[in-house]
Design a protein around this motif. Structure first.
Motif, PDB file in Angstrom:
ATOM      1  N   ARG A 142       0.853  -1.188   0.000  1.00  0.00           N
ATOM      2  CA  ARG A 142       0.000   0.000   0.000  1.00  0.00           C
ATOM      3  C   ARG A 142       0.891   1.241   0.000  1.00  0.00           C
ATOM      4  O   ARG A 142       1.800   1.352   0.813  1.00  0.00           O
ATOM      5  CB  ARG A 142      -0.898   0.018   1.243  1.00  0.00           C
ATOM      6  N   LEU A 143       0.598   2.182  -0.858  1.00  0.00           N
ATOM      7  CA  LEU A 143       1.403   3.389  -0.977  1.00  0.00           C
ATOM      8  C   LEU A 143       0.612   4.598  -0.492  1.00  0.00           C
ATOM      9  O   LEU A 143       0.435   5.574  -1.211  1.00  0.00           O
ATOM     10  CB  LEU A 143       1.863   3.577  -2.428  1.00  0.00           C
ATOM     11  N   GLU A 144       0.105   4.506   0.724  1.00  0.00           N
ATOM     12  CA  GLU A 144      -0.749   5.561   1.259  1.00  0.00           C
ATOM     13  C   GLU A 144       0.093   6.632   1.941  1.00  0.00           C
ATOM     14  O   GLU A 144       0.681   6.396   2.994  1.00  0.00           O
ATOM     15  CB  GLU A 144      -1.756   4.966   2.252  1.00  0.00           C
ATOM     16  N   ILE A 145       0.181   7.817   1.331  1.00  0.00           N
ATOM     17  CA  ILE A 145       0.859   8.970   1.919  1.00  0.00           C
ATOM     18  C   ILE A 145      -0.117  10.140   1.846  1.00  0.00           C
ATOM     19  O   ILE A 145      -0.703  10.418   0.799  1.00  0.00           O
ATOM     20  CB  ILE A 145       2.160   9.307   1.165  1.00  0.00           C
ATOM     21  N   ASP A 146      -0.315  10.805   2.963  1.00  0.00           N
ATOM     22  CA  ASP A 146      -1.338  11.846   3.028  1.00  0.00           C
ATOM     23  C   ASP A 146      -0.878  13.173   2.435  1.00  0.00           C
ATOM     24  O   ASP A 146      -1.662  13.869   1.779  1.00  0.00           O
ATOM     25  CB  ASP A 146      -1.772  12.057   4.483  1.00  0.00           C
ATOM     26  N   ARG A 147       0.395  13.528   2.682  1.00  0.00           N
ATOM     27  CA  ARG A 147       0.848  14.842   2.239  1.00  0.00           C
ATOM     28  C   ARG A 147       2.367  14.840   2.085  1.00  0.00           C
ATOM     29  O   ARG A 147       3.068  14.174   2.861  1.00  0.00           O
ATOM     30  CB  ARG A 147       0.428  15.913   3.254  1.00  0.00           C
TER      31      ARG A 147
END
Length: 437
Positions: free
Chosen positions: A189-194
């Protein structure tokens, strides 16, 4: 059809998670025994594989790769301390290297009011180990410095709903698409918010990597770090100055293993043409013994063995971490390594903060951001670039014979920095916005 999707999609997600654990986790299990044999990873290996040394609970978990990124962490935290208004926050600051850990540990307990800092080695990125680590720490926010994209860590943060931000984000050309495709293939998963990025290229590459618009231009915190040294001259008062009889020493700083052969030639030629002391400061301390062997014909001494001021014609191998900035302030001629061969270069802004014009090789890809814009450092006479050993030797000797005026160098560098600082302030505001909504 809808009922079918309700059954199939969760099953596909479960397969994806298992594939990630099997493939990526399997790779880590395969290489872990070999990492124990590696000199850099063997240092603190128990911390890297046993999460019991991590604190129970933290407001922020910051991961920085090594010493340079650790300095940025401290720079940002000092700005954050100005914004917490009497509150206190617990910060777990992890890093891969001994240099990074020493930098974080050396900050001291009172380096920033209200910041309770816990320096640790970063755990190995095995998915099951990372899930246990994140569950134990349960940070409210995870901060990654520059390019610390670790799939196991990101997966665990996503699993526990922890926001992830990247500060001082930079990404090399072609890395975004290639790495993204590989990680998607293994189910990461490549979840980066900012992302607060150092330049527009980094903005584009991070957006490509994450697959959506999450990056914005914020400037580079390394400019703020350089400005901090300009404002703080306490480094000049360290006992180190007593070891240097005058300021005509020649410093080869942050030298890397791939350029050792070329720099041995540099030392040999310098010895034939000057009796000025020569100091070699390896980027990685484990290369100290290799340098002692290479330079044995010049009877080198270790900094850790020095009890009296450095004698003329001496060759000194600097085997003590954390004194490089004081060396910049004390030596007249400075070469900054990692740049004679394609290694990306090291931070050549630091010597400028002490009125020293650095000399570098042609390979400065990792610091291309510092060469952008107008006016440039070279056009202002604040950076010497060399392509080979003879030219490097000439540059260094010229600095010892006809040194620049440090006050004039500082004046020019301060003017150059003026429009480039602000990244640390924006980064601290970003972190505060997540912690104190």
């Amino acid at each position: 059809m809808k009922s079918c999707c309700r059954w199939v999609l969760p099953g596909l997600k479960a397969v994806r998670v298992r594939a990630f654990d099997w493939i990526y986790g399997g790779l880590w299990r395969a290489i872990t025994p070999f990492l124990r044999l590696n000199r850099r990873f063997a240092d603190g290996f128990e911390q890297r594989t046993d999460i019991r040394d991590l604190p129970h609970g933290a407001d922020v978990w910051i991961q920085s790769a090594s010493g340079g990124e650790a300095y940025l962490t401290l720079c940002m935290l000092r700005r954050l301390a100005e914004k917490i208004e009497g509150r206190s926050i617990r910060v777990l600051a992890t890093t891969w290297t001994r240099q990074g850990l020493d930098t974080l540990s050396g900050a001291g307990e009172a380096f920033a009011p209200g910041i309770e800092l816990y320096p640790r080695f970063f755990p190995l990125d095995r998915p099951d180990l990372m899930r246990k680590a994140v569950e134990r720490v349960r940070p409210r926010l995870v901060v990654l410095m520059e390019t610390e994209i670790w799939p196991g860590f990101l997966d665990a943060c996503h699993r526990y709903g922890i926001p992830v931000i990247v500060l001082n984000g930079r990404m090399e050309q072609n890395v975004s698409k290639t790495v993204r495709n590989v990680l998607k293939w293994i189910g990461a998963r490549l979840e980066i918010d900012r992302v607060l990025a150092v330049n527009l290229d980094a903005v584009r590459r991070y957006n490509e990597f994450v697959g959506r618009s999450c990056a914005e231009l914020a400037g580079n915190m390394k400019f703020d770090n350089a400005a901090k040294f300009l404002e703080d001259s306490s480094v000049l008062d360290r006992p180190l100055r007593a070891l240097l009889p005058d300021e005509d020493a020649i410093l080869l700083a942050s030298v890397r293993s791939g350029e050792e052969k070329l720099l041995f030639q540099t030392v040999s030629e310098l010895k034939q043409r000057t009796d000025a002391p020569i100091i070699v400061a390896p980027r990685h301390m484990h290369r100290t013994a290799a340098w002692m062997r290479r330079l044995r014909s010049f009877y080198p001494v270790l900094r850790s063995d020095l009890l009296t001021p450095i004698a003329r014609s001496s060759v000194v191998i600097w085997d003590t971490f954390g004194e490089l900035t004081a060396l910049y302030a004390s030596c007249r001629a400075v070469f900054v390594g990692g740049s004679l061969v394609p290694l990306g270069g090291q931070n050549f802004l630091e010597p400028l903060s002490f009125g020293r014009i650095p000399c570098c090789g042609p390979f400065l890809d990792h610091f291309a951001w510092a060469l952008e814009g107008t006016p440039g450092l070279r056009s202002m006479g604040l950076l010497d670039l060399t392509e080979n050993v003879p030219i490097l030797v000439d540059h260094l000797l010229q600095r010892t014979i006809r040194p620049e005026d440090p006050a004039e160098v500082l004046r020019l560098f301060r003017a150059w920095l003026e429009s480039r600082v602000g990244g640390a302030e924006k980064s601290a505001e970003c972190v505060a916005s997540y912690l104190f909504k």
